[in-house]
Design a protein around this motif. Structure first.
Motif, PDB file in Angstrom:
ATOM      1  N   LEU A  97     -47.678   5.113   7.206  1.00 33.12           N
ATOM      2  CA  LEU A  97     -48.337   4.754   8.324  1.00 33.12           C
ATOM      3  C   LEU A  97     -47.896   5.643   9.663  1.00 33.12           C
ATOM      4  CD1 LEU A  97     -47.786   0.834   7.790  1.00 33.12           C
ATOM      5  CD2 LEU A  97     -49.996   2.048   7.869  1.00 33.12           C
ATOM      6  N   GLU A  98     -46.853   6.006   9.494  1.00 37.50           N
ATOM      7  CA  GLU A  98     -46.445   6.864  10.596  1.00 37.50           C
ATOM      8  C   GLU A  98     -47.246   8.190  10.812  1.00 37.50           C
ATOM      9  OE1 GLU A  98     -41.846   6.066  11.911  1.00 37.50           O
ATOM     10  OE2 GLU A  98     -42.255   6.963   9.885  1.00 37.50           O
ATOM     11  N   ALA A  99     -47.484   8.627   9.593  1.00 37.28           N
ATOM     12  CA  ALA A  99     -48.374   9.919   9.636  1.00 37.28           C
ATOM     13  C   ALA A  99     -49.706   9.721  10.165  1.00 37.28           C
ATOM     14  CB  ALA A  99     -48.047  10.708   8.157  1.00 37.28           C
ATOM     15  N   ARG A 100     -50.248   8.344  10.349  1.00 36.61           N
ATOM     16  CA  ARG A 100     -51.690   8.055  10.380  1.00 36.61           C
ATOM     17  C   ARG A 100     -51.355   7.390  11.868  1.00 36.61           C
ATOM     18  NH1 ARG A 100     -53.191   5.098   4.916  1.00 36.61           N
ATOM     19  NH2 ARG A 100     -55.114   4.656   6.184  1.00 36.61           N
ATOM     20  N   VAL A 101     -50.617   7.669  12.726  1.00 40.21           N
ATOM     21  CA  VAL A 101     -50.592   6.879  13.955  1.00 40.21           C
ATOM     22  C   VAL A 101     -51.876   7.556  14.791  1.00 40.21           C
ATOM     23  CG1 VAL A 101     -49.457   6.747  16.160  1.00 40.21           C
ATOM     24  CG2 VAL A 101     -48.317   6.222  14.064  1.00 40.21           C
ATOM     25  N   GLU A 118     -49.847   1.765  18.761  1.00 45.07           N
ATOM     26  CA  GLU A 118     -49.621   1.746  17.436  1.00 45.07           C
ATOM     27  C   GLU A 118     -48.220   2.508  17.100  1.00 45.07           C
ATOM     28  OE1 GLU A 118     -52.761   2.454  13.776  1.00 45.07           O
ATOM     29  OE2 GLU A 118     -52.256   4.186  14.850  1.00 45.07           O
ATOM     30  N   LYS A 119     -47.969   3.435  17.612  1.00 44.22           N
ATOM     31  CA  LYS A 119     -46.670   4.123  17.226  1.00 44.22           C
ATOM     32  C   LYS A 119     -45.266   3.045  17.891  1.00 44.22           C
ATOM     33  CE  LYS A 119     -43.691   8.145  18.208  1.00 44.22           C
ATOM     34  NZ  LYS A 119     -43.771   9.395  19.083  1.00 44.22           N
ATOM     35  N   GLU A 120     -45.908   2.427  19.015  1.00 44.95           N
ATOM     36  CA  GLU A 120     -44.674   1.228  19.513  1.00 44.95           C
ATOM     37  C   GLU A 120     -44.373   0.366  18.555  1.00 44.95           C
ATOM     38  OE1 GLU A 120     -44.592  -1.864  23.084  1.00 44.95           O
ATOM     39  OE2 GLU A 120     -45.807   0.051  23.296  1.00 44.95           O
ATOM     40  N   LEU A 121     -45.467  -0.208  18.012  1.00 47.25           N
ATOM     41  CA  LEU A 121     -45.251  -1.461  17.120  1.00 47.25           C
ATOM     42  C   LEU A 121     -44.675  -0.929  15.884  1.00 47.25           C
ATOM     43  CD1 LEU A 121     -49.082  -2.863  17.550  1.00 47.25           C
ATOM     44  CD2 LEU A 121     -46.788  -3.895  18.058  1.00 47.25           C
ATOM     45  N   ASN A 142     -42.225   1.662  15.553  1.00 52.59           N
ATOM     46  CA  ASN A 142     -40.963   1.697  15.803  1.00 52.59           C
ATOM     47  C   ASN A 142     -40.013   0.406  16.103  1.00 52.59           C
ATOM     48  OD1 ASN A 142     -41.036   4.405  16.227  1.00 52.59           O
ATOM     49  ND2 ASN A 142     -41.589   4.495  18.332  1.00 52.59           N
ATOM     50  N   ALA A 143     -41.021  -0.698  16.583  1.00 56.49           N
ATOM     51  CA  ALA A 143     -40.435  -1.999  16.679  1.00 56.49           C
ATOM     52  C   ALA A 143     -40.424  -2.715  15.124  1.00 56.49           C
ATOM     53  CB  ALA A 143     -41.481  -3.070  17.399  1.00 56.49           C
ATOM     54  N   LEU A 144     -41.074  -2.187  14.381  1.00 60.44           N
ATOM     55  CA  LEU A 144     -40.962  -2.668  13.044  1.00 60.44           C
ATOM     56  C   LEU A 144     -39.684  -2.036  12.232  1.00 60.44           C
ATOM     57  CD1 LEU A 144     -43.925  -3.148  10.662  1.00 60.44           C
ATOM     58  CD2 LEU A 144     -41.808  -2.033   9.772  1.00 60.44           C
ATOM     59  N   LYS A 145     -39.708  -0.788  12.519  1.00 62.09           N
ATOM     60  CA  LYS A 145     -38.324   0.108  11.908  1.00 62.09           C
ATOM     61  C   LYS A 145     -37.200  -0.558  12.437  1.00 62.09           C
ATOM     62  CE  LYS A 145     -38.673   4.561  11.600  1.00 62.09           C
ATOM     63  NZ  LYS A 145     -39.021   5.515  12.194  1.00 62.09           N
ATOM     64  N   SER A 146     -37.233  -1.021  13.944  1.00 60.48           N
ATOM     65  CA  SER A 146     -35.896  -1.485  14.281  1.00 60.48           C
ATOM     66  C   SER A 146     -35.520  -2.836  13.847  1.00 60.48           C
ATOM     67  CB  SER A 146     -36.111  -1.469  16.145  1.00 60.48           C
ATOM     68  OG  SER A 146     -36.380  -0.180  16.525  1.00 60.48           O
ATOM     69  N   ALA A 147     -36.699  -3.605  13.787  1.00 59.11           N
ATOM     70  CA  ALA A 147     -36.529  -4.882  13.255  1.00 59.11           C
ATOM     71  C   ALA A 147     -35.974  -4.951  11.479  1.00 59.11           C
ATOM     72  CB  ALA A 147     -37.704  -5.759  13.353  1.00 59.11           C
ATOM     73  N   ARG A 148     -36.299  -4.047  11.039  1.00 61.62           N
ATOM     74  CA  ARG A 148     -36.009  -3.779   9.310  1.00 61.62           C
ATOM     75  C   ARG A 148     -34.681  -3.455   9.183  1.00 61.62           C
ATOM     76  NH1 ARG A 148     -37.402   0.885   5.309  1.00 61.62           N
ATOM     77  NH2 ARG A 148     -37.220  -0.540   3.203  1.00 61.62           N
ATOM     78  N   ALA A 149     -34.173  -2.286   9.991  1.00 66.12           N
ATOM     79  CA  ALA A 149     -32.858  -1.829   9.655  1.00 66.12           C
ATOM     80  C   ALA A 149     -31.658  -2.970   9.536  1.00 66.12           C
ATOM     81  CB  ALA A 149     -32.568  -0.859  10.935  1.00 66.12           C
ATOM     82  N   PRO A 150     -31.694  -3.777  10.670  1.00 61.55           N
ATOM     83  CA  PRO A 150     -30.562  -4.814  10.641  1.00 61.55           C
ATOM     84  C   PRO A 150     -30.550  -5.900   9.410  1.00 61.55           C
ATOM     85  CG  PRO A 150     -31.885  -5.046  12.485  1.00 61.55           C
ATOM     86  CD  PRO A 150     -32.401  -4.013  11.885  1.00 61.55           C
ATOM     87  N   TYR A 201     -38.395  -9.380  11.254  1.00 65.01           N
ATOM     88  CA  TYR A 201     -38.912  -8.415  10.738  1.00 65.01           C
ATOM     89  C   TYR A 201     -40.334  -8.566  10.060  1.00 65.01           C
ATOM     90  CZ  TYR A 201     -39.519  -4.926   6.878  1.00 65.01           C
ATOM     91  OH  TYR A 201     -40.178  -4.154   5.815  1.00 65.01           O
ATOM     92  N   HIS A 202     -40.474  -9.820   9.755  1.00 64.31           N
ATOM     93  CA  HIS A 202     -42.007 -10.019   9.092  1.00 64.31           C
ATOM     94  C   HIS A 202     -42.788 -10.204  10.392  1.00 64.31           C
ATOM     95  CE1 HIS A 202     -41.266 -11.116   4.555  1.00 64.31           C
ATOM     96  NE2 HIS A 202     -40.689 -10.129   5.043  1.00 64.31           N
ATOM     97  N   LEU A 203     -42.298 -10.918  11.451  1.00 66.65           N
ATOM     98  CA  LEU A 203     -43.113 -11.021  12.660  1.00 66.65           C
ATOM     99  C   LEU A 203     -43.589  -9.541  13.248  1.00 66.65           C
ATOM    100  CD1 LEU A 203     -43.971 -12.706  14.845  1.00 66.65           C
ATOM    101  CD2 LEU A 203     -41.929 -12.816  16.245  1.00 66.65           C
ATOM    102  N   ALA A 204     -42.686  -8.672  13.131  1.00 65.12           N
ATOM    103  CA  ALA A 204     -42.880  -7.190  13.558  1.00 65.12           C
ATOM    104  C   ALA A 204     -44.328  -6.703  12.697  1.00 65.12           C
ATOM    105  CB  ALA A 204     -41.922  -6.232  13.266  1.00 65.12           C
ATOM    106  N   TRP A 205     -44.140  -6.971  11.336  1.00 64.58           N
ATOM    107  CA  TRP A 205     -45.254  -6.782  10.491  1.00 64.58           C
ATOM    108  C   TRP A 205     -46.519  -7.451  10.868  1.00 64.58           C
ATOM    109  CZ3 TRP A 205     -45.887  -2.525   7.851  1.00 64.58           C
ATOM    110  CH2 TRP A 205     -45.013  -1.840   7.157  1.00 64.58           C
TER     111      TRP A 205
END
Length: 212
Positions: free
Chosen positions: A118-122, A127-130, A132-140, A176-180
């Motif tokens: 998905l990042e490669a197709r931004v 889209e990039k902001e969303l 990044n927010a998703l990755k930030s929510a997934r890590a913890p 995390y799922h809310l970010a998705w």
């Protein structure tokens, strides 16, 4: 020639009449051919413009819909990992637990690969902001369920591990799922916007063709 009345008359030769008739026919043919050619060109222009718009809209819709599919696939793997984690906390057979741990790790790798896709197709800053927010929510979230699993299996602290899952991991999972969901909602809105713009362009093209 002298007629009955004694008045001399003159008749054009047949060959000359034929030549004149052909000349008139050619002029009439050209006169009809020009507007027919213009109408044909206008029709082709309109159809070509509409075809281009249709192809462009389909391309946009396909791009965003494919991203929705990738996002849903990644979220499906995440849901599966959540169920696997719950199973790990309920099972006693260590061999079965080890099998589930391997499966969970593989699913996590698949999710990471899908996020990179998905990042490669931004296509936009939003889209990039969303993402990044998703990755930030997934890590913890991932770190939390790994810590609680380690606490359960390695440190032999089941009560503390379960408490951590309920108080920490579960809220992180929901975030995390809310970010998705936010990412998928955005892609849906982009498809709606493309369809609306296409309808406006179609209307403008029809008006242009009508005026022509």
């Amino acid at each position: 020639d002298i007629g009955v009345t004694g008045v001399q008359t003159c008749a054009l030769p047949i060959s000359m009449l034929t030549t004149i008739s052909r000349h008139i026919a050619v002029k009439l043919g050209v006169a009809f051919a020009i507007p027919v050619a213009i109408l044909t060109a206008v029709g082709w222009l309109g159809l070509s413009r509409m075809s281009q718009m249709n192809n462009g809209m389909n391309e946009i819709l396909d791009r965003h819909w494919s991203k929705v599919q990738v996002a849903n696939q990644a979220r499906s793997y995440s849901n599966l990992n959540n169920r696997i984690t719950m199973q790990i906390f309920l099972l006693a057979d260590r061999e079965e637990i080890n099998t589930l741990l391997i499966c969970r790790s593989e699913n996590s790798d698949k999710i990471s690969a899908l996020i990179k896709e998905l990042e490669a197709r931004v296509e936009s800053a939003k889209e990039k902001e969303l993402l990044n927010a998703l990755k930030s929510a997934r890590a913890p979230y991932v770190e939390s369920y790994k810590q609680n699993t380690h606490m359960l299996l390695q440190e032999n602290k089941p009560e503390k591990a379960r408490e951590g899952m309920v108080r920490v991991t579960l809220p992180l999972l929901l975030k995390y799922h809310l970010a998705w969901s936010e990412f998928i909602r955005f892609e849906g809105e982009e498809m709606d916007r493309a369809a609306q713009e296409s309808n406006l362009t179609y209307a403008a093209t029809r008006k242009l063709v009508f005026l022509l």
